[in-house]
Design a protein around this motif. Structure first.
Motif, PDB file in Angstrom:
ATOM      1  N   TYR A 149       0.594  -1.128  -0.046  1.00 19.54           N
ATOM      2  CA  TYR A 149      -0.034  -0.167   0.010  1.00 19.54           C
ATOM      3  C   TYR A 149       0.789   1.090   0.049  1.00 19.54           C
ATOM      4  CZ  TYR A 149      -3.576  -3.184   1.668  1.00 19.54           C
ATOM      5  OH  TYR A 149      -4.591  -4.129   1.745  1.00 19.54           O
ATOM      6  N   PHE A 150       1.846   1.253   0.735  1.00 15.04           N
ATOM      7  CA  PHE A 150       2.638   2.379   0.997  1.00 15.04           C
ATOM      8  C   PHE A 150       3.654   2.762  -0.476  1.00 15.04           C
ATOM      9  CE2 PHE A 150       6.695   4.657   1.897  1.00 15.04           C
ATOM     10  CZ  PHE A 150       6.214   5.710   2.840  1.00 15.04           C
ATOM     11  N   VAL A 151       3.891   1.655  -1.139  1.00 16.92           N
ATOM     12  CA  VAL A 151       4.794   1.931  -2.227  1.00 16.92           C
ATOM     13  C   VAL A 151       3.711   2.322  -3.365  1.00 16.92           C
ATOM     14  CG1 VAL A 151       6.057   0.556  -4.178  1.00 16.92           C
ATOM     15  CG2 VAL A 151       6.538   0.134  -1.658  1.00 16.92           C
ATOM     16  N   GLY A 152       2.691   1.871  -3.405  1.00 16.99           N
ATOM     17  CA  GLY A 152       1.612   2.043  -4.501  1.00 16.99           C
ATOM     18  C   GLY A 152       1.202   3.516  -4.431  1.00 16.99           C
ATOM     19  N   LEU A 153       0.739   4.156  -3.046  1.00 16.02           N
ATOM     20  CA  LEU A 153       0.347   5.342  -3.023  1.00 16.02           C
ATOM     21  C   LEU A 153       1.598   6.178  -3.091  1.00 16.02           C
ATOM     22  CD1 LEU A 153      -1.857   5.120   0.594  1.00 16.02           C
ATOM     23  CD2 LEU A 153      -2.665   5.815  -1.908  1.00 16.02           C
ATOM     24  N   LEU A 154       2.658   6.058  -2.450  1.00 17.17           N
ATOM     25  CA  LEU A 154       3.864   6.960  -2.862  1.00 17.17           C
ATOM     26  C   LEU A 154       3.879   7.145  -4.358  1.00 17.17           C
ATOM     27  CD1 LEU A 154       6.147   8.544  -1.381  1.00 17.17           C
ATOM     28  CD2 LEU A 154       7.661   6.331  -1.554  1.00 17.17           C
ATOM     29  N   THR A 155       4.057   5.846  -5.233  1.00 17.17           N
ATOM     30  CA  THR A 155       4.360   5.913  -6.533  1.00 17.17           C
ATOM     31  C   THR A 155       3.170   6.853  -7.279  1.00 17.17           C
ATOM     32  OG1 THR A 155       5.613   3.713  -6.601  1.00 17.17           O
ATOM     33  CG2 THR A 155       4.824   4.540  -8.396  1.00 17.17           C
ATOM     34  N   GLY A 156       1.914   6.415  -7.209  1.00 11.02           N
ATOM     35  CA  GLY A 156       0.920   7.162  -7.874  1.00 11.02           C
ATOM     36  C   GLY A 156       0.860   8.578  -7.360  1.00 11.02           C
ATOM     37  N   GLY A 157       1.118   8.934  -6.148  1.00  6.20           N
ATOM     38  CA  GLY A 157       1.096  10.328  -5.717  1.00  6.20           C
ATOM     39  C   GLY A 157       2.126  11.020  -6.242  1.00  6.20           C
ATOM     40  N   THR A 158       3.467  10.456  -6.274  1.00  4.31           N
ATOM     41  CA  THR A 158       4.370  11.117  -6.782  1.00  4.31           C
ATOM     42  C   THR A 158       4.401  11.485  -8.320  1.00  4.31           C
ATOM     43  OG1 THR A 158       5.884  10.276  -4.731  1.00  4.31           O
ATOM     44  CG2 THR A 158       7.048  11.203  -6.918  1.00  4.31           C
ATOM     45  N   ILE A 159       4.262  10.345  -8.838  1.00  4.13           N
ATOM     46  CA  ILE A 159       3.889  10.535 -10.381  1.00  4.13           C
ATOM     47  C   ILE A 159       2.812  11.555 -10.669  1.00  4.13           C
ATOM     48  CG2 ILE A 159       3.432   9.229 -12.503  1.00  4.13           C
ATOM     49  CD1 ILE A 159       4.978   6.924 -11.475  1.00  4.13           C
ATOM     50  N   GLY A 160       1.939  11.441 -10.002  1.00  8.84           N
ATOM     51  CA  GLY A 160       0.654  12.232 -10.501  1.00  8.84           C
ATOM     52  C   GLY A 160       0.830  13.599 -10.149  1.00  8.84           C
ATOM     53  N   VAL A 161       1.436  13.968  -9.140  1.00  8.18           N
ATOM     54  CA  VAL A 161       1.689  15.484  -8.883  1.00  8.18           C
ATOM     55  C   VAL A 161       2.929  15.874  -9.771  1.00  8.18           C
ATOM     56  CG1 VAL A 161       2.851  17.120  -6.978  1.00  8.18           C
ATOM     57  CG2 VAL A 161       1.228  15.170  -6.329  1.00  8.18           C
ATOM     58  N   GLY A 162       3.907  15.137 -10.123  1.00  7.05           N
ATOM     59  CA  GLY A 162       4.817  15.640 -10.880  1.00  7.05           C
ATOM     60  C   GLY A 162       4.446  15.760 -12.311  1.00  7.05           C
ATOM     61  N   LEU A 163       3.446  15.235 -12.758  1.00  7.84           N
ATOM     62  CA  LEU A 163       2.875  15.420 -13.956  1.00  7.84           C
ATOM     63  C   LEU A 163       1.704  15.933 -14.372  1.00  7.84           C
ATOM     64  CD1 LEU A 163       3.316  11.771 -15.408  1.00  7.84           C
ATOM     65  CD2 LEU A 163       4.860  13.581 -15.943  1.00  7.84           C
ATOM     66  N   LEU A 164       1.142  16.948 -13.222  1.00 10.02           N
ATOM     67  CA  LEU A 164       0.022  17.607 -13.104  1.00 10.02           C
ATOM     68  C   LEU A 164      -0.007  18.636 -14.483  1.00 10.02           C
ATOM     69  CD1 LEU A 164      -0.981  18.474  -9.431  1.00 10.02           C
ATOM     70  CD2 LEU A 164      -2.297  17.337 -11.400  1.00 10.02           C
ATOM     71  N   LEU A 184      -1.842   4.322   4.816  1.00 14.70           N
ATOM     72  CA  LEU A 184      -0.785   4.810   5.239  1.00 14.70           C
ATOM     73  C   LEU A 184      -0.307   4.137   6.596  1.00 14.70           C
ATOM     74  CD1 LEU A 184      -0.619   8.498   4.006  1.00 14.70           C
ATOM     75  CD2 LEU A 184       0.747   6.686   3.008  1.00 14.70           C
ATOM     76  N   ALA A 185      -1.532   4.182   7.200  1.00 18.99           N
ATOM     77  CA  ALA A 185      -1.335   3.724   8.821  1.00 18.99           C
ATOM     78  C   ALA A 185      -1.116   2.138   8.822  1.00 18.99           C
ATOM     79  CB  ALA A 185      -2.482   4.089   9.391  1.00 18.99           C
ATOM     80  N   LYS A 186      -1.603   1.483   7.611  1.00 17.97           N
ATOM     81  CA  LYS A 186      -1.363   0.149   7.624  1.00 17.97           C
ATOM     82  C   LYS A 186       0.170  -0.137   7.342  1.00 17.97           C
ATOM     83  CE  LYS A 186      -3.425  -4.117   7.037  1.00 17.97           C
ATOM     84  NZ  LYS A 186      -4.388  -4.578   7.754  1.00 17.97           N
ATOM     85  N   PHE A 187       1.200   0.501   6.857  1.00 18.28           N
ATOM     86  CA  PHE A 187       2.138   0.423   6.807  1.00 18.28           C
ATOM     87  C   PHE A 187       2.972   0.403   8.351  1.00 18.28           C
ATOM     88  CE2 PHE A 187       6.759   2.250   6.555  1.00 18.28           C
ATOM     89  CZ  PHE A 187       7.286   1.449   5.760  1.00 18.28           C
ATOM     90  N   VAL A 188       2.745   1.278   9.061  1.00 15.75           N
ATOM     91  CA  VAL A 188       3.285   1.277  10.296  1.00 15.75           C
ATOM     92  C   VAL A 188       2.492   0.068  11.355  1.00 15.75           C
ATOM     93  CG1 VAL A 188       3.474   2.600  12.638  1.00 15.75           C
ATOM     94  CG2 VAL A 188       3.290   3.797  10.339  1.00 15.75           C
ATOM     95  N   PHE A 189       1.274  -0.114  11.139  1.00 11.61           N
ATOM     96  CA  PHE A 189       0.639  -1.447  11.690  1.00 11.61           C
ATOM     97  C   PHE A 189       1.393  -2.502  11.384  1.00 11.61           C
ATOM     98  CE2 PHE A 189      -2.530  -4.754  11.956  1.00 11.61           C
ATOM     99  CZ  PHE A 189      -2.623  -4.778  13.348  1.00 11.61           C
ATOM    100  N   GLY A 190       1.590  -2.889  10.035  1.00 10.36           N
ATOM    101  CA  GLY A 190       2.260  -4.028   9.454  1.00 10.36           C
ATOM    102  C   GLY A 190       3.709  -4.143  10.228  1.00 10.36           C
ATOM    103  N   ILE A 191       4.293  -2.986  10.346  1.00 12.00           N
ATOM    104  CA  ILE A 191       5.711  -3.302  10.938  1.00 12.00           C
ATOM    105  C   ILE A 191       5.647  -3.812  12.185  1.00 12.00           C
ATOM    106  CG2 ILE A 191       7.814  -2.125  11.768  1.00 12.00           C
ATOM    107  CD1 ILE A 191       7.554  -0.441   8.989  1.00 12.00           C
ATOM    108  N   VAL A 192       4.809  -2.919  13.182  1.00 13.05           N
ATOM    109  CA  VAL A 192       4.246  -3.477  14.565  1.00 13.05           C
ATOM    110  C   VAL A 192       3.985  -4.829  14.873  1.00 13.05           C
ATOM    111  CG1 VAL A 192       2.979  -2.737  16.657  1.00 13.05           C
ATOM    112  CG2 VAL A 192       4.102  -0.811  15.015  1.00 13.05           C
TER     113      VAL A 192
END
Length: 239
Positions: A46-61, A139-147
């Motif tokens: 989830y974290f990788v997907g959101l980070l990738t989609g958000g970064t590429i989307g904002v960069g190509l706005l 995003l919280a799932k990333f932290v919860f997954g580690i814990v």
């Protein structure tokens, strides 16, 4: 009868005791453990997907390509949050609503192609509070997954080390040390050097207690996250 009297009644206390002591033999415990273990790989994805989609989307706005990417990322987040609601229901037994965008989704309205249906769907996606809480959830799932991963692996390792004491305390193959350093050929738990069978049995008994406590805490951790999931996805949803 008052709430305090009901809570402290012998029947209630016996039921609580059976629940706590029965953790190792309940099927629900192992569903909860599966829920916790799945959180680690899912949280990373989830974290990788959101980070990738958000970064590429904002960069190509500026090229207008970024907007569809951002909308697609939001829609994917809502869909994945729906999957998380399903996991909370099936594995932990906590009722969690899917995001409003998914609940109101109707392919027959023509949302698959540009048009009035498509624009209405985009508006529902962006304006639904549960869409944005879905992003928070992932995003919280990333932290919860580690814990969760650390909690499950640590609990399993400590339990195994303590329960194994009667079988390995006198092992001839050199030093076996747990939570401490040991003289050659000894099995230790912290500063306690286990050299006799009675000592090893005492360590194993402590391991049984630790196992019961750990399983109940892990059950509580799984339920906490499932309830947190349900609470986030309930934001802005109609009853």
């Amino acid at each position: 009868m008052s709430t305090a009297e009901t809570t402290g009644s012998p029947e209630t206390l016996r039921g609580l005791g059976r629940r706590l002591l029965g953790a190792p033999v309940r099927v629900q415990t192992y569903k909860n453990l599966l829920y916790l273990l799945l959180a680690f790989p899912l949280g990373i994805a989830y974290f990788v997907g959101l980070l990738t989609g958000g970064t590429i989307g904002v960069g190509l706005l500026l090229t207008w390509v970024g907007l569809p990417i951002l909308l697609g990322t939001l829609a994917a987040a809502a869909a994945v949050a729906g999957f998380e609601a399903h996991l909370a229901r099936r594995l932990v037994g906590v009722e969690a609503a899917v995001p409003a965008f998914l609940r109101d989704l109707d392919v027959r309205e023509g949302i698959a192609l540009p048009g009035d249906g498509f624009l209405a769907a985009v508006k529902r996606l962006v304006t639904a509070p549960s869409t944005w809480t879905a992003v928070v959830l992932l995003l919280a799932k990333f932290v919860f997954g580690i814990v969760s991963f650390v909690a499950v692996v640590t609990s399993a390792s400590v339990s195994a080390a303590l329960l194994a004491a009667p079988f390995v305390y006198d092992a001839p193959a050199g030093t076996i040390s747990f939570l401490g350093s040991a003289p050659s050929g000894a099995y230790t738990v912290g500063s306690w050097v286990v050299t006799t069978l009675p000592q090893a049995l005492a360590v194993a008994a402590a391991g049984v207690v630790f196992l019961f406590v750990a399983l109940n805490l892990l059950n509580a951790l799984a339920r906490f996250h499932a309830l947190y999931t349900a609470k986030l996805l309930r934001v802005g949803n109609r009853p």
